[in-house]
Scaffold this motif. Structure first.
Motif, mmCIF file in Angstrom:
data_model
loop_
_atom_site.group_PDB
_atom_site.id
_atom_site.type_symbol
_atom_site.label_atom_id
_atom_site.label_comp_id
_atom_site.label_asym_id
_atom_site.label_seq_id
_atom_site.Cartn_x
_atom_site.Cartn_y
_atom_site.Cartn_z
ATOM 1 N N LEU A 261 11.954 9.683 83.299
ATOM 2 C CA LEU A 261 10.909 9.957 84.288
ATOM 3 C C LEU A 261 9.543 9.514 83.784
ATOM 4 O O LEU A 261 8.733 8.967 84.552
ATOM 5 N N ALA A 262 9.285 9.705 82.500
ATOM 6 C CA ALA A 262 7.992 9.286 81.943
ATOM 7 C C ALA A 262 7.815 7.777 82.041
ATOM 8 O O ALA A 262 6.712 7.287 82.298
ATOM 9 N N ARG A 263 8.892 7.032 81.834
ATOM 10 C CA ARG A 263 8.823 5.572 81.965
ATOM 11 C C ARG A 263 8.376 5.159 83.355
ATOM 12 O O ARG A 263 7.718 4.135 83.533
ATOM 13 N N ALA A 264 8.747 5.981 84.342
ATOM 14 C CA ALA A 264 8.421 5.667 85.736
ATOM 15 C C ALA A 264 7.117 6.332 86.189
ATOM 16 O O ALA A 264 6.774 6.279 87.367
ATOM 17 N N GLY A 265 6.418 6.966 85.256
ATOM 18 C CA GLY A 265 5.133 7.546 85.587
ATOM 19 C C GLY A 265 5.159 9.003 86.018
ATOM 20 O O GLY A 265 4.127 9.549 86.423
ATOM 21 N N VAL A 266 6.330 9.659 85.941
ATOM 22 C CA VAL A 266 6.431 11.075 86.304
ATOM 23 C C VAL A 266 6.453 11.880 85.015
ATOM 24 O O VAL A 266 7.441 11.874 84.278
ATOM 25 N N ARG A 267 5.370 12.564 84.732
ATOM 26 C CA ARG A 267 5.249 13.317 83.489
ATOM 27 C C ARG A 267 5.755 14.741 83.678
ATOM 28 O O ARG A 267 5.343 15.432 84.606
ATOM 29 N N VAL A 268 6.638 15.146 82.804
ATOM 30 C CA VAL A 268 7.145 16.518 82.788
ATOM 31 C C VAL A 268 6.750 17.130 81.457
ATOM 32 O O VAL A 268 7.014 16.553 80.397
ATOM 33 N N ARG A 269 6.111 18.283 81.500
ATOM 34 C CA ARG A 269 5.699 18.917 80.251
ATOM 35 C C ARG A 269 6.928 19.402 79.484
ATOM 36 O O ARG A 269 7.815 20.033 80.053
ATOM 37 N N VAL A 270 6.966 19.102 78.203
ATOM 38 C CA VAL A 270 8.057 19.551 77.344
ATOM 39 C C VAL A 270 7.448 20.175 76.098
ATOM 40 O O VAL A 270 6.351 19.816 75.675
ATOM 41 N N ASN A 271 8.184 21.107 75.513
ATOM 42 C CA ASN A 271 7.746 21.714 74.259
ATOM 43 C C ASN A 271 8.849 21.648 73.222
ATOM 44 O O ASN A 271 8.783 20.880 72.287
ATOM 45 N N CYS A 272 9.912 22.441 73.411
ATOM 46 C CA CYS A 272 10.926 22.514 72.364
ATOM 47 C C CYS A 272 11.794 21.257 72.302
ATOM 48 O O CYS A 272 12.278 20.887 71.245
ATOM 49 N N GLU A 273 12.031 20.619 73.463
ATOM 50 C CA GLU A 273 12.919 19.451 73.573
ATOM 51 C C GLU A 273 14.336 19.755 73.092
ATOM 52 O O GLU A 273 15.087 18.865 72.735
ATOM 53 N N GLN A 274 14.706 21.028 73.117
ATOM 54 C CA GLN A 274 16.035 21.449 72.673
ATOM 55 C C GLN A 274 16.739 22.326 73.696
ATOM 56 O O GLN A 274 17.802 22.850 73.423
ATOM 57 N N GLY A 275 16.119 22.547 74.841
ATOM 58 C CA GLY A 275 16.766 23.343 75.869
ATOM 59 C C GLY A 275 16.717 24.831 75.644
ATOM 60 O O GLY A 275 17.583 25.554 76.146
ATOM 61 N N ILE A 276 15.691 25.316 74.932
ATOM 62 C CA ILE A 276 15.649 26.749 74.672
ATOM 63 C C ILE A 276 14.365 27.418 75.135
ATOM 64 O O ILE A 276 14.279 28.647 75.122
ATOM 65 N N CYS A 277 13.348 26.647 75.562
ATOM 66 C CA CYS A 277 12.075 27.297 75.892
ATOM 67 C C CYS A 277 11.820 27.413 77.393
ATOM 68 O O CYS A 277 11.044 28.256 77.827
ATOM 69 N N GLY A 278 12.411 26.554 78.215
ATOM 70 C CA GLY A 278 12.254 26.648 79.661
ATOM 71 C C GLY A 278 11.063 25.920 80.238
ATOM 72 O O GLY A 278 10.855 25.919 81.453
ATOM 73 N N THR A 279 10.256 25.257 79.408
ATOM 74 C CA THR A 279 9.048 24.595 79.898
ATOM 75 C C THR A 279 9.356 23.494 80.910
ATOM 76 O O THR A 279 8.624 23.308 81.880
ATOM 77 N N CYS A 280 10.437 22.761 80.696
ATOM 78 C CA CYS A 280 10.733 21.592 81.523
ATOM 79 C C CYS A 280 11.711 21.896 82.656
ATOM 80 O O CYS A 280 12.234 20.962 83.283
ATOM 81 N N VAL A 281 11.967 23.155 82.952
ATOM 82 C CA VAL A 281 12.935 23.506 83.991
ATOM 83 C C VAL A 281 12.423 23.059 85.362
ATOM 84 O O VAL A 281 11.251 23.250 85.698
ATOM 85 N N ALA A 282 13.298 22.457 86.130
ATOM 86 C CA ALA A 282 12.967 22.012 87.486
ATOM 87 C C ALA A 282 14.067 22.446 88.446
ATOM 88 O O ALA A 282 15.207 22.708 88.042
ATOM 89 N N THR A 283 13.722 22.506 89.727
ATOM 90 C CA THR A 283 14.690 22.866 90.765
ATOM 91 C C THR A 283 15.509 21.649 91.155
ATOM 92 O O THR A 283 14.974 20.554 91.350
ATOM 93 N N VAL A 284 16.822 21.818 91.272
ATOM 94 C CA VAL A 284 17.734 20.755 91.704
ATOM 95 C C VAL A 284 17.933 20.869 93.214
ATOM 96 O O VAL A 284 18.362 21.911 93.716
ATOM 97 N N LEU A 285 17.619 19.802 93.934
ATOM 98 C CA LEU A 285 17.769 19.782 95.387
ATOM 99 C C LEU A 285 19.108 19.199 95.809
ATOM 100 O O LEU A 285 19.681 19.625 96.816
ATOM 101 N N GLU A 286 19.605 18.220 95.059
ATOM 102 C CA GLU A 286 20.909 17.603 95.345
ATOM 103 C C GLU A 286 21.529 17.162 94.028
ATOM 104 O O GLU A 286 20.834 16.871 93.061
ATOM 105 N N GLY A 287 22.856 17.077 94.005
ATOM 106 C CA GLY A 287 23.559 16.607 92.827
ATOM 107 C C GLY A 287 24.092 17.742 91.979
ATOM 108 O O GLY A 287 23.836 18.921 92.230
ATOM 109 N N GLU A 288 24.871 17.358 90.966
ATOM 110 C CA GLU A 288 25.531 18.338 90.093
ATOM 111 C C GLU A 288 25.093 18.132 88.649
ATOM 112 O O GLU A 288 25.449 17.144 88.023
ATOM 113 N N PRO A 289 24.319 19.056 88.105
ATOM 114 C CA PRO A 289 23.891 18.916 86.705
ATOM 115 C C PRO A 289 25.034 19.194 85.725
ATOM 116 O O PRO A 289 25.981 19.912 86.025
ATOM 117 N N GLU A 290 24.905 18.622 84.541
ATOM 118 C CA GLU A 290 25.722 18.998 83.395
ATOM 119 C C GLU A 290 24.782 19.730 82.437
ATOM 120 O O GLU A 290 23.987 19.110 81.731
#
Length: 321
Positions: A261-290
């Motif tokens: 997303l950053a490559r395409a100009g959409v900046r998402v704030r991140v902190n831990c980059e390990q999936g434990i802090c919740g900073t980068c959580v977003a709502t899924v409108l369509e599709g199936e996450p892993e």
């Protein structure tokens, strides 16, 4: 959507440097600190865009202070260096409230086998305190090449239940998870009375889990510190559509969604980059996450995703960005 976290202002009290590990206590600047349970960690707010998570390693019954042990990692992402540079007696430090991804099984009344590798021993020290207060049987195995916590463990009331496996000594036998677990099973008259907790290098935790399963423990009896996300690997590429901005981008098999997303100009704030802090959580409108994070609950995973580490099972994910 991003997750906001309240900050608690603390004052740094005692500081002890042991090799590359800094052990220090935090006192509340005002009021009292939130209660916590063994296995919990806290956020340290080191800068506006630098937030890191570290396990509490004191006694949860001590409501006056939080104790942390932070290993300096020269090849890390800067968090441990910032801690070692900033932590001084009398300085202030903003932290987050304790969160626990590695709790003790309070319903288990048999023996607990605790295996800590290197700095991974920190949450297990807190568990040893809790088990001691509860008069529950346990053995703590400390496996390390730099035994900086040995003097601290020797001062604790549970010192007799600690076994040090000092890898810095060439004549010291390697820690054998199979032998340690087999001995615990023999002491308890069967595998059903045992719970195993491990924290440290992935190889050590894997070896402990494999030995436990081979000796008859169930997955429910095996606990490990989930302090990092599954790696971004062994998957294919997929597309992500940021619905609000209209940006659609292909996420390569070896890159995080946030990077794509950053490559395409959409900046998402991140902190831990390990999936434990919740900073980068977003709502899924369509599709199936892993999901590869350790932050979201099962209910939250129905319509949210941690963008720093998770992947997609569907060809396209549409997120509310």
């Amino acid at each position: 959507m991003t997750t906001s976290r309240a900050r608690i202002e603390t004052v740094i009290d005692t500081v002890e440097q042991r090799g590359d590990v800094l052990i220090f206590d935090l006192l509340p600047q005002a009021g009292t600190l939130p209660p916590w349970q063994a296995g919990a960690h806290i956020d340290l707010f080191l800068d506006d865009d630098l937030v890191r998570q570290y396990s509490l390693c004191g006694d949860p019954a001590d409501r006056a202070r939080y104790r942390l042990g932070v290993l300096l990692e020269p090849q890390g992402r800067g968090g441990s260096r910032a801690v070692h540079d900033r932590v001084r007696p009398g300085a202030t430090l903003a932290i987050g409230a304790p969160r626990n991804l590695f709790p003790l099984d309070t319903g288990h009344r048999g023996e607990a086998l605790l295996v800590g590798g290197g700095i991974g021993v920190t949450p297990l020290i807190a568990m040893a305190h809790t088990l001691t207060h509860a008069n529950q049987r346990f053995t703590l195995h400390y496996v390390t090449r730099d035994p900086v916590f040995t003097p601290l463990l020797a001062r604790e009331g549970f010192a007799a239940q600690v076994q040090i496996h000092d890898r810095s000594q060439p004549d010291t036998p390697r820690f054998d998870p199979h032998a340690a677990i087999a001995a615990a099973i023999a002491r308890n008259g069967g595998a059903s009375e045992l719970c195993v907790y491990s924290c440290g290098p992935v190889g050590l935790m894997d070896a402990v889990a494999e030995a436990a399963l081979a000796l008859g423990l169930t997955p429910e009896q095996i606990h490990r510190e989930a302090f990092s996300a599954l790696p971004v690997e062994n998957g294919g590429s997929f597309e992500v559509l940021a619905a609000k901005s209209g940006v659609r981008v292909t996420v390569a098999a070896d890159e995080p969604i946030t990077a794509a997303l950053a490559r395409a100009g959409v900046r998402v704030r991140v902190n831990c980059e390990q999936g434990i802090c919740g900073t980068c959580v977003a709502t899924v409108l369509e599709g199936e996450p892993e999901h590869r994070d350790e932050y979201l609950t099962e209910d939250e995973r129905t319509d949210q995703i941690a963008l720093c580490c998770s992947r997609a099972l569907s060809p396209l994910l549409v997120v509310d960005l």
